[in-house]
Design a protein around this motif. Structure first.
Motif, PDB file in Angstrom:
ATOM      1  N   PHE A  79      -7.529   8.906  14.764  1.00 24.71           N
ATOM      2  CA  PHE A  79      -6.243   9.561  15.001  1.00 24.71           C
ATOM      3  C   PHE A  79      -5.574   9.854  13.667  1.00 24.71           C
ATOM      4  CE2 PHE A  79      -7.241   7.571  18.951  1.00 24.71           C
ATOM      5  CZ  PHE A  79      -6.689   8.382  19.918  1.00 24.71           C
ATOM      6  N   THR A  80      -5.247  11.115  13.456  1.00 26.47           N
ATOM      7  CA  THR A  80      -4.495  11.511  12.267  1.00 26.47           C
ATOM      8  C   THR A  80      -3.007  11.394  12.577  1.00 26.47           C
ATOM      9  OG1 THR A  80      -4.331  13.802  12.950  1.00 26.47           O
ATOM     10  CG2 THR A  80      -6.299  13.193  11.669  1.00 26.47           C
ATOM     11  N   TRP A  81      -2.202  11.586  11.560  1.00 23.70           N
ATOM     12  CA  TRP A  81      -0.740  11.604  11.711  1.00 23.70           C
ATOM     13  C   TRP A  81      -0.332  12.631  12.769  1.00 23.70           C
ATOM     14  CZ3 TRP A  81       2.943   8.445  10.288  1.00 23.70           C
ATOM     15  CH2 TRP A  81       4.259   8.902  10.118  1.00 23.70           C
ATOM     16  N   ALA A  82      -0.931  13.834  12.672  1.00 23.91           N
ATOM     17  CA  ALA A  82      -0.577  14.902  13.632  1.00 23.91           C
ATOM     18  C   ALA A  82      -0.985  14.496  15.047  1.00 23.91           C
ATOM     19  CB  ALA A  82      -1.251  16.206  13.231  1.00 23.91           C
ATOM     20  N   ASP A  83      -2.150  13.874  15.182  1.00 16.84           N
ATOM     21  CA  ASP A  83      -2.591  13.399  16.503  1.00 16.84           C
ATOM     22  C   ASP A  83      -1.576  12.406  17.076  1.00 16.84           C
ATOM     23  OD1 ASP A  83      -5.002  14.803  16.205  1.00 16.84           O
ATOM     24  OD2 ASP A  83      -6.067  13.033  15.413  1.00 16.84           O
ATOM     25  N   LEU A  84      -1.106  11.507  16.215  1.00 17.46           N
ATOM     26  CA  LEU A  84      -0.178  10.468  16.687  1.00 17.46           C
ATOM     27  C   LEU A  84       1.175  11.069  17.069  1.00 17.46           C
ATOM     28  CD1 LEU A  84      -1.206   7.801  14.057  1.00 17.46           C
ATOM     29  CD2 LEU A  84      -1.610   7.646  16.523  1.00 17.46           C
ATOM     30  N   GLN A 110       0.853  -1.194   0.000  1.00 10.44           N
ATOM     31  CA  GLN A 110       0.000   0.000   0.000  1.00 10.44           C
ATOM     32  C   GLN A 110       0.889   1.245   0.000  1.00 10.44           C
ATOM     33  OE1 GLN A 110      -3.388  -0.341  -0.183  1.00 10.44           O
ATOM     34  NE2 GLN A 110      -3.074  -2.566  -0.192  1.00 10.44           N
ATOM     35  N   HIS A 111       0.550   2.193  -0.833  1.00  9.69           N
ATOM     36  CA  HIS A 111       1.340   3.433  -0.916  1.00  9.69           C
ATOM     37  C   HIS A 111       0.443   4.617  -0.600  1.00  9.69           C
ATOM     38  CE1 HIS A 111       4.999   1.742  -2.751  1.00  9.69           C
ATOM     39  NE2 HIS A 111       4.171   0.882  -3.331  1.00  9.69           N
ATOM     40  N   TYR A 112       0.756   5.342   0.454  1.00 10.74           N
ATOM     41  CA  TYR A 112       0.021   6.576   0.746  1.00 10.74           C
ATOM     42  C   TYR A 112       0.880   7.449   1.655  1.00 10.74           C
ATOM     43  CZ  TYR A 112      -1.258   3.814   4.861  1.00 10.74           C
ATOM     44  OH  TYR A 112      -1.207   3.029   5.989  1.00 10.74           O
ATOM     45  N   ALA A 113       0.509   8.724   1.709  1.00  6.06           N
ATOM     46  CA  ALA A 113       1.323   9.711   2.423  1.00  6.06           C
ATOM     47  C   ALA A 113       0.952   9.724   3.902  1.00  6.06           C
ATOM     48  CB  ALA A 113       1.071  11.091   1.820  1.00  6.06           C
ATOM     49  N   PRO A 114       1.894  10.143   4.750  1.00  7.08           N
ATOM     50  CA  PRO A 114       1.593  10.278   6.174  1.00  7.08           C
ATOM     51  C   PRO A 114       0.336  11.128   6.447  1.00  7.08           C
ATOM     52  CG  PRO A 114       3.945  10.562   5.815  1.00  7.08           C
ATOM     53  CD  PRO A 114       3.321  10.447   4.457  1.00  7.08           C
ATOM     54  N   GLN A 115       0.118  12.162   5.625  1.00  8.53           N
ATOM     55  CA  GLN A 115      -1.079  13.003   5.839  1.00  8.53           C
ATOM     56  C   GLN A 115      -2.360  12.206   5.658  1.00  8.53           C
ATOM     57  OE1 GLN A 115       2.019  13.853   4.267  1.00  8.53           O
ATOM     58  NE2 GLN A 115       0.963  14.852   2.550  1.00  8.53           N
ATOM     59  N   THR A 168      15.293  -1.841  15.683  1.00  9.09           N
ATOM     60  CA  THR A 168      14.976  -0.629  16.444  1.00  9.09           C
ATOM     61  C   THR A 168      13.848   0.142  15.763  1.00  9.09           C
ATOM     62  OG1 THR A 168      17.229  -0.505  17.280  1.00  9.09           O
ATOM     63  CG2 THR A 168      15.924   1.523  17.386  1.00  9.09           C
ATOM     64  N   TRP A 169      12.824   0.433  16.526  1.00  6.92           N
ATOM     65  CA  TRP A 169      11.602   1.051  16.023  1.00  6.92           C
ATOM     66  C   TRP A 169      11.262   2.284  16.854  1.00  6.92           C
ATOM     67  CZ3 TRP A 169       9.122  -1.712  12.040  1.00  6.92           C
ATOM     68  CH2 TRP A 169       9.571  -3.021  11.836  1.00  6.92           C
ATOM     69  N   THR A 170      10.661   3.269  16.216  1.00  3.69           N
ATOM     70  CA  THR A 170      10.179   4.453  16.928  1.00  3.69           C
ATOM     71  C   THR A 170       8.717   4.668  16.577  1.00  3.69           C
ATOM     72  OG1 THR A 170      12.368   5.452  16.716  1.00  3.69           O
ATOM     73  CG2 THR A 170      10.556   6.932  17.348  1.00  3.69           C
ATOM     74  N   GLY A 171       7.950   5.077  17.568  1.00  2.00           N
ATOM     75  CA  GLY A 171       6.544   5.378  17.329  1.00  2.00           C
ATOM     76  C   GLY A 171       5.836   5.631  18.637  1.00  2.00           C
ATOM     77  N   VAL A 172       4.514   5.402  18.601  1.00  2.00           N
ATOM     78  CA  VAL A 172       3.679   5.624  19.781  1.00  2.00           C
ATOM     79  C   VAL A 172       3.442   4.270  20.445  1.00  2.00           C
ATOM     80  CG1 VAL A 172       1.410   6.395  20.571  1.00  2.00           C
ATOM     81  CG2 VAL A 172       2.555   7.590  18.671  1.00  2.00           C
ATOM     82  N   ARG A 173       3.765   4.189  21.715  1.00  2.00           N
ATOM     83  CA  ARG A 173       3.485   2.930  22.410  1.00  2.00           C
ATOM     84  C   ARG A 173       1.972   2.717  22.475  1.00  2.00           C
ATOM     85  NH1 ARG A 173       5.945   1.726  27.925  1.00  2.00           N
ATOM     86  NH2 ARG A 173       4.861   3.638  28.444  1.00  2.00           N
TER      87      ARG A 173
END
Ligand SMILES: Nc1nc2c(c(=O)[nH]1)N[C@H]1C(S)=C(S)[C@@H](COP(=O)(O)O)O[C@H]1N2
Ligand SMILES: [Mo]
Length: 199
Positions: free
Chosen positions: A56-61, A36-41, A85-90
């Motif tokens: 939840f939008t990208w900005a919310d996350l 799947q290809h789509y933008a963070p927005q 190694t990963w980064t994100g929202v727990r």
């Protein structure tokens, strides 16, 4: 041919390699159907079912706490990869923003493109689970589930849904895509829970 990429561990690396798994330094891509290809927005994570509906939008996350964690991952197709190694929202930090119905016991994770996978709340709410957007310091590639995927490292990697789009809270367990097609409902690699007839 495969010997070039896969090497049999001399031991289980101090118990880090589950039975039947082989180490790889590569990062194989495993997707059923197209990438799947789509933008963070365009990222939207919809929360529904036995929870107050939210999206939840990208900005919310990105406004939630961001965490970087390193752990081993294990695919049911017998490869394991150490120290990713990963980064994100727990997941636990996202959950703090949700209102779950106390009757919820499981979650169906939904992806753009229709992939689904089920988790008990106990497995879903482990402190190391991430909604990840970054891998090894770089934006997560589309092939590996970018812009946003779930990472649940203590279970086989099919539970780590790529292109995360929804979290549906349920009053009982229900099979997702691979679970309907013969995979185990839980998928603990250290118990070799590969197929639905494994204990
Ligand atoms: N949306 C989606 N997520 C998915 C899959 C998929 O086909 N679609 N495959 C799963 C399987 S079987 C595995 S092993 C991992 C593979 O992730 P990778 O391609 O980043 O190695 O993604 C999981 N998440
Ligand atoms: Mo997999």
């Amino acid at each position: 041919m495969l010997g070039k990429f896969f090497k049999k561990p001399a031991d289980s690396m101090g118990g880090r390699i589950p039975p039947g798994q082989t180490l790889t330094a590569r990062f194989p891509v495993l997707t059923y159907g197209p990438t799947q290809h789509y933008a963070p927005q365009d990222v939207q994570v919809r929360v529904f079912g036995l929870a107050r509906e939210q999206a939840f939008t990208w900005a919310d996350l990105l406004a939630l706490p961001q965490t970087t964690l390193t752990y081993d991952i294990h695919c049911v197709t017998h490869w394991s990869k150490l120290d990713t190694t990963w980064t994100g929202v727990r997941v636990v930090d996202l959950l703090a923003a949700l209102e779950l119905d106390p009757a919820a016991t499981h979650v169906m994770v939904h992806s753009v493109g229709g992939y689904t996978t089920n988790l008990s709340l106990e497995d879903f709410t482990r402190p190391e689970n991430l909604l990840a957007h970054t891998f090894e310091g770089q934006p997560l590639s589309a092939e590996h589930g970018g812009p946003l995927r779930l990472v649940v490292p203590h279970l086989y990697f099919w539970k780590s849904a790529k292109w995360l789009s929804g979290l549906e809270f349920l009053p009982a367990d229900a099979p997702g895509f691979w679970e309907k097609n013969g995979y185990h409902m839980r998928g603990d690699p250290f118990k070799k829970q590969r197929y639905d007839d494994d204990p």
